[in-house]
Design a protein around this motif. Structure first.
Motif, PDB file in Angstrom:
ATOM      1  N   LYS A 188      90.976  56.616  78.819  1.00  0.00           N
ATOM      2  CA  LYS A 188      90.806  56.798  77.292  1.00  0.00           C
ATOM      3  C   LYS A 188      91.783  56.525  76.412  1.00  0.00           C
ATOM      4  CE  LYS A 188      87.609  59.994  79.111  1.00  0.00           C
ATOM      5  NZ  LYS A 188      87.433  61.339  79.724  1.00  0.00           N
ATOM      6  N   MET A 189      93.095  56.757  76.619  1.00  0.00           N
ATOM      7  CA  MET A 189      94.158  56.762  75.775  1.00  0.00           C
ATOM      8  C   MET A 189      94.377  55.097  75.639  1.00  0.00           C
ATOM      9  SD  MET A 189      94.908  59.591  74.656  1.00  0.00           S
ATOM     10  CE  MET A 189      96.113  58.902  73.565  1.00  0.00           C
ATOM     11  N   ALA A 190      94.130  54.191  76.604  1.00  0.00           N
ATOM     12  CA  ALA A 190      94.181  52.799  76.377  1.00  0.00           C
ATOM     13  C   ALA A 190      93.153  52.222  75.398  1.00  0.00           C
ATOM     14  CB  ALA A 190      94.024  51.950  77.719  1.00  0.00           C
ATOM     15  N   LEU A 203      94.621  49.646  80.853  1.00  0.00           N
ATOM     16  CA  LEU A 203      94.796  50.858  81.800  1.00  0.00           C
ATOM     17  C   LEU A 203      96.250  50.551  82.386  1.00  0.00           C
ATOM     18  CD1 LEU A 203      94.325  53.347  83.088  1.00  0.00           C
ATOM     19  CD2 LEU A 203      92.558  52.238  84.493  1.00  0.00           C
ATOM     20  N   ASP A 204      96.171  49.452  82.769  1.00  0.00           N
ATOM     21  CA  ASP A 204      97.638  49.031  83.532  1.00  0.00           C
ATOM     22  C   ASP A 204      98.800  49.149  82.878  1.00  0.00           C
ATOM     23  OD1 ASP A 204      95.808  48.310  85.644  1.00  0.00           O
ATOM     24  OD2 ASP A 204      95.810  46.138  85.397  1.00  0.00           O
ATOM     25  N   ASP A 205      98.686  49.307  81.591  1.00  0.00           N
ATOM     26  CA  ASP A 205      99.702  49.275  80.713  1.00  0.00           C
ATOM     27  C   ASP A 205     100.122  50.783  80.546  1.00  0.00           C
ATOM     28  OD1 ASP A 205      99.791  46.530  80.270  1.00  0.00           O
ATOM     29  OD2 ASP A 205      98.310  46.780  78.357  1.00  0.00           O
ATOM     30  N   VAL A 206      99.299  51.703  80.909  1.00  0.00           N
ATOM     31  CA  VAL A 206      99.616  53.250  80.573  1.00  0.00           C
ATOM     32  C   VAL A 206     100.182  53.982  81.941  1.00  0.00           C
ATOM     33  CG1 VAL A 206      98.543  55.306  79.758  1.00  0.00           C
ATOM     34  CG2 VAL A 206      97.844  52.921  78.943  1.00  0.00           C
ATOM     35  N   PRO A 207     101.405  54.415  81.814  1.00  0.00           N
ATOM     36  CA  PRO A 207     101.949  55.126  82.881  1.00  0.00           C
ATOM     37  C   PRO A 207     101.290  56.507  82.895  1.00  0.00           C
ATOM     38  CG  PRO A 207     103.583  54.565  81.226  1.00  0.00           C
ATOM     39  CD  PRO A 207     102.244  54.038  80.824  1.00  0.00           C
ATOM     40  N   TYR A 208     100.983  57.218  84.043  1.00  0.00           N
ATOM     41  CA  TYR A 208     100.064  58.571  83.621  1.00  0.00           C
ATOM     42  C   TYR A 208     100.897  59.329  84.897  1.00  0.00           C
ATOM     43  CZ  TYR A 208      97.034  56.232  87.180  1.00  0.00           C
ATOM     44  OH  TYR A 208      96.498  55.499  88.136  1.00  0.00           O
ATOM     45  N   ARG A 237     103.618  54.855  67.778  1.00  0.00           N
ATOM     46  CA  ARG A 237     104.573  53.688  67.381  1.00  0.00           C
ATOM     47  C   ARG A 237     105.891  53.994  67.673  1.00  0.00           C
ATOM     48  NH1 ARG A 237     101.893  50.067  64.077  1.00  0.00           N
ATOM     49  NH2 ARG A 237     100.219  50.938  63.205  1.00  0.00           N
ATOM     50  N   VAL A 238     106.569  53.209  68.158  1.00  0.00           N
ATOM     51  CA  VAL A 238     108.090  53.451  68.544  1.00  0.00           C
ATOM     52  C   VAL A 238     108.944  52.304  68.115  1.00  0.00           C
ATOM     53  CG1 VAL A 238     109.782  54.112  70.508  1.00  0.00           C
ATOM     54  CG2 VAL A 238     107.676  54.931  70.586  1.00  0.00           C
ATOM     55  N   GLY A 239     109.873  52.450  67.048  1.00  0.00           N
ATOM     56  CA  GLY A 239     110.400  51.155  66.641  1.00  0.00           C
ATOM     57  C   GLY A 239     109.275  50.258  66.556  1.00  0.00           C
ATOM     58  N   GLY A 240     109.374  49.002  66.854  1.00  0.00           N
ATOM     59  CA  GLY A 240     108.491  48.084  66.399  1.00  0.00           C
ATOM     60  C   GLY A 240     107.404  47.907  67.607  1.00  0.00           C
ATOM     61  N   GLY A 241     107.246  48.849  68.348  1.00  0.00           N
ATOM     62  CA  GLY A 241     106.507  48.562  69.467  1.00  0.00           C
ATOM     63  C   GLY A 241     105.537  49.811  69.745  1.00  0.00           C
ATOM     64  N   LEU A 242     104.943  50.178  70.753  1.00  0.00           N
ATOM     65  CA  LEU A 242     104.027  51.023  70.996  1.00  0.00           C
ATOM     66  C   LEU A 242     104.318  51.698  72.396  1.00  0.00           C
ATOM     67  CD1 LEU A 242     101.504  51.317  69.447  1.00  0.00           C
ATOM     68  CD2 LEU A 242     100.239  49.905  71.019  1.00  0.00           C
ATOM     69  N   ALA A 243     104.252  53.038  72.447  1.00  0.00           N
ATOM     70  CA  ALA A 243     104.236  53.868  73.786  1.00  0.00           C
ATOM     71  C   ALA A 243     103.169  54.704  74.047  1.00  0.00           C
ATOM     72  CB  ALA A 243     105.285  54.771  73.691  1.00  0.00           C
ATOM     73  N   VAL A 244     102.271  54.215  75.207  1.00  0.00           N
ATOM     74  CA  VAL A 244     100.926  54.827  75.368  1.00  0.00           C
ATOM     75  C   VAL A 244     101.246  55.605  76.707  1.00  0.00           C
ATOM     76  CG1 VAL A 244      98.532  54.706  75.754  1.00  0.00           C
ATOM     77  CG2 VAL A 244      99.902  53.119  74.346  1.00  0.00           C
ATOM     78  N   ARG A 245     101.071  56.759  77.035  1.00  0.00           N
ATOM     79  CA  ARG A 245     101.213  57.562  78.132  1.00  0.00           C
ATOM     80  C   ARG A 245     100.504  58.825  78.379  1.00  0.00           C
ATOM     81  NH1 ARG A 245     106.888  59.378  77.783  1.00  0.00           N
ATOM     82  NH2 ARG A 245     106.391  59.818  75.680  1.00  0.00           N
ATOM     83  N   VAL A 246     100.366  59.180  79.680  1.00  0.00           N
ATOM     84  CA  VAL A 246      99.679  60.707  79.755  1.00  0.00           C
ATOM     85  C   VAL A 246     100.617  61.296  80.762  1.00  0.00           C
ATOM     86  CG1 VAL A 246      97.678  61.438  81.111  1.00  0.00           C
ATOM     87  CG2 VAL A 246      97.523  59.574  79.680  1.00  0.00           C
ATOM     88  N   TYR A 247     100.564  62.595  80.430  1.00  0.00           N
ATOM     89  CA  TYR A 247     101.550  63.535  81.023  1.00  0.00           C
ATOM     90  C   TYR A 247     101.378  64.948  80.674  1.00  0.00           C
ATOM     91  CZ  TYR A 247     103.860  62.988  76.489  1.00  0.00           C
ATOM     92  OH  TYR A 247     104.076  62.921  75.209  1.00  0.00           O
ATOM     93  N   PRO A 248     101.900  65.948  81.541  1.00  0.00           N
ATOM     94  CA  PRO A 248     101.539  67.466  81.215  1.00  0.00           C
ATOM     95  C   PRO A 248     102.713  67.744  80.334  1.00  0.00           C
ATOM     96  CG  PRO A 248     101.879  67.080  83.837  1.00  0.00           C
ATOM     97  CD  PRO A 248     102.172  65.976  83.152  1.00  0.00           C
ATOM     98  N   ALA A 249     102.552  68.433  79.485  1.00  0.00           N
ATOM     99  CA  ALA A 249     103.562  68.824  78.387  1.00  0.00           C
ATOM    100  C   ALA A 249     103.138  70.220  78.009  1.00  0.00           C
ATOM    101  CB  ALA A 249     103.321  67.769  77.353  1.00  0.00           C
ATOM    102  N   PHE A 250     104.140  70.951  77.584  1.00  0.00           N
ATOM    103  CA  PHE A 250     104.245  72.118  76.682  1.00  0.00           C
ATOM    104  C   PHE A 250     104.129  72.027  75.155  1.00  0.00           C
ATOM    105  CE2 PHE A 250     107.225  73.991  80.198  1.00  0.00           C
ATOM    106  CZ  PHE A 250     106.177  74.791  80.780  1.00  0.00           C
ATOM    107  N   LEU A 251     103.077  72.421  74.693  1.00  0.00           N
ATOM    108  CA  LEU A 251     102.869  72.222  73.152  1.00  0.00           C
ATOM    109  C   LEU A 251     103.464  73.673  72.383  1.00  0.00           C
ATOM    110  CD1 LEU A 251      99.432  70.844  73.502  1.00  0.00           C
ATOM    111  CD2 LEU A 251     101.405  69.705  72.589  1.00  0.00           C
ATOM    112  N   TYR A 252     104.021  73.529  71.568  1.00  0.00           N
ATOM    113  CA  TYR A 252     104.350  74.737  70.704  1.00  0.00           C
ATOM    114  C   TYR A 252     103.057  75.456  70.237  1.00  0.00           C
ATOM    115  CZ  TYR A 252     109.427  74.453  70.801  1.00  0.00           C
ATOM    116  OH  TYR A 252     110.478  74.266  71.597  1.00  0.00           O
ATOM    117  N   GLY A 253     103.038  76.767  70.049  1.00  0.00           N
ATOM    118  CA  GLY A 253     101.799  77.546  69.639  1.00  0.00           C
ATOM    119  C   GLY A 253     100.945  76.840  68.619  1.00  0.00           C
TER     120      GLY A 253
END
Lengths: 404, 404
Positions: A188-190, A203-208, A237-253
């Motif tokens: 979905k993120m892809a 999909l192959d570009d997205v580390p998960y 967007r990161v610099g001139g590129g793109l980062a697309v990923r899926v991971y568990p994360a803590f979100l601030y309240g």
């Protein structure tokens, strides 16, 4: 006039779409001037695709998976037919080929239901934010994992127990691996990243990473630190590129995604011009996905309306049911609660909860009522305000409960 | 090719739109094949409307108020020009006349910015939910009052103090009466109800109550009961009719609007087919409103894209900055924290917070790091995992902070 839909697939979503279409065809016809009708249904065991395509103006692809979904979609687009699909696998792995085929044939390919169920992520990125320079998208795009993490947080259950609960309640499939390992969210993120940033992302570009190794202890720390643990898809967007990923994360309240619980999906889109917007709602689910598919079908039938149609007549009602909170200062003596309760009862007002607190000679009575016609509650509150032991006008505020 | 915009009004929103247009004209041209350009600006003190209309393809009305906004919009539509407006007053009081003029002339009248700032309430009701039978809309549609109520809840401030804060910070105008008395929200709910239910609803049909009489005690009760006090606009089907109102209400903690704080706006739309979706984001604000206006302008220039344009090349970055949480079990002896901190420091990882807890012979070290390149943090975590006093592999979870 008829608008003929060839339906591919008749599983959970296909059957729900079929039912919704029969329910809404008349209303759609009234709005757009054409009646959407099934020209046929193709499943693995019955139907001939070439014949169905011939008899259809638009193909609704709800088979899922890569093949034959890809082959059917390409054939439909190349034959000059519009297509609507909910298929995240094929879009995240063969999106460019499909978009190109639709562009060349000058037909529409719509896929709102592929990401976020009924949450209109695709349309908002495509249309509302056409003018915005999107910097980042954060999404909770898998309802199964959000349900499991919410249960672990709410009840203290272990991962295995929460997963078993999700399966029992129908929020997780018998084989939940693509959900819990993050691959579903990655697909979905892809798709989202392709739309938000214009770059080809497969999909192959997205580390998960998934949630299989999340422990009750992680959840406990999150709670102590005022954080929420979520499976997050991020595209930025990161610099001139793109980062697309899926991971568990803590979100601030205070993060807009932190309060998204249960099987809900939500996406936050950030851009300098808009700051951010968040869209949330139920994720997958047959009827919800079917509703998103039908929305796409209608948009393919005619350009979306920019104006409301001529107004219809609907009476405006002013006396409606509401739940109420009331607090009132009273003299602290016997029989007070009984008299207040009697007045409420005579007006048909039912009390949900009541707290009485002493304040020296006085007491404060705080009550929450079940929903009741406002005129009845107003009458009761007026009478209560005139009781001789009442020291202040009742303070009244409506209460809105969760309705689903 | 040029697409000529006649801009009416050059106040906060008008000036922000002017600036945004200059910033984004090139990107818009690349997407839609036409360059949006100002053909002129009309303010109370300069410009001739008839002349400007003659030289424009579309009129952007950002004057606000009833007249001459209504007169200008009608003249533009009747002259066959598209119009985009952010004017809730004129739409909630003369909507039918304007919609009718646009329908008769076959031109577009778009007004996403009139409700919810950049939150795409109008588009989602119009397009995504074209197939849905909407039952109820609940909205926080006034940022000023939501800011005041949020401040009262967060800091315990009185209504007067919170209002003064809102004025100082630019969230409330010098004369805030239409915001705090609920009339602004009522105008927006009239527009929303018209779209959601198809019935003519005017501002005069919407009873409204404001927040002027909300006390710190009400807020305190809300907190004790696990409720959130919000100024809610509600529009719902009741029997065969419609009820549209604005009032302060307690929301249960799980309600999607309960967590919407500060000057944000949000709308929850309920329908059997979709359950509900919630859209939220910053409410008013010059740049946000301007962004919604530009989105409307682009949609009026060409039908919204249904497909992504051919992909552009953007490098996919995998090593990005993240904040991290880490916990690790260690032997409880002197120097442990120092060694862990040294490894982190050598890799450039900066520690935001740290908690160490004894567990018999062992201790648990819980750290939250400031954002750092993931490769650096991974290197540090790998080294820490190999220290002789470390009793378990470090558990690592990313942390997403609020970014705005």
């Amino acid at each position: 006039m008829r608008f003929r839909l060839g339906l591919l697939g008749h599983g959970t979503v296909g059957a729900a779409f079929h039912e919704l279409l029969e329910d809404r065809a008349e209303a759609v016809e009234a709005t757009v001037g054409m009646r959407p009708e099934l020209s046929g249904v193709l499943t693995r065991s019955r139907g001939d695709f070439a014949d169905l395509l011939e008899r259809s103006d638009l193909i609704v692809e709800l088979i899922g998976g890569l093949e034959p979904a890809r082959e059917y979609l390409l054939a439909a687009l190349r034959a000059g037919k519009h297509a609507v699909t909910a298929n995240k696998q094929v879009l995240s792995q063969h999106g460019e080929e499909l978009y190109e085929a639709a562009r060349e044939a000058g037909v529409q390919l719509r896929f709102e239901a592929a990401v976020g169920g009924v949450v209109p992520v695709i349309r908002v990125i495509h249309e509302t934010l056409a003018a915005a320079h999107i910097e980042r998208v954060h999404g909770i795009v898998n309802g199964t994992t959000n349900f499991i993490l919410s249960e672990m947080t709410r009840t203290g259950a272990s991962y295995d127990d929460a997963l078993a609960d999700a399966q029992r309640l129908g929020y997780a499939e018998a084989d939940p691996s693509e959900d819990v390992n993050g691959r579903d969210a990655a697909a979905k993120m892809a798709i989202v990243a392709r739309l938000a940033f214009g770059a080809a992302v497969s999909l192959d570009d997205v580390p998960y990473e998934g949630i299989e190794r999340v422990t009750g202890e992680d959840i406990e720390y999150a709670r102590e630190l005022g954080l929420a643990l979520k499976l997050v898809g991020s595209a930025e967007r990161v610099g001139g590129g793109l980062a697309v990923r899926v991971y568990p994360a803590f979100l601030y309240g205070e993060h807009p995604l932190a309060a998204v619980n249960g099987s809900f999906n939500a996406v936050t889109i950030e851009s300098p011009a808009i700051t951010e917007i968040t869209l949330s709602g139920p994720g997958a689910g047959g009827p919800q996905t079917a509703s998103a598919v039908l929305g796409d079908v209608i948009s393919a039938m005619i350009p979306p309306a920019t104006l409301p149609p001529p107004a219809i007549a609907l009476p405006l009602v002013t006396d409606v049911e509401s739940a109420f909170y009331m607090h009132v200062e009273v003299a602290d003596r016997p029989g007070v609660l009984a008299q207040v309760a009697e007045i409420l009862g005579l007006q048909g007002v039912s009390v949900k909860s009541v707290v009485q607190r002493g304040l020296g000679d006085n007491a404060r009575l705080v009550m929450v009522m079940h929903p009741v016609l406002e005129s009845r509650f107003d009458a009761a509150a007026g009478l209560i305000g005139r009781l001789d032991f009442v020291r202040s006008q009742p303070r009244v505020i409506r209460v809105i409960e969760e309705t689903f």
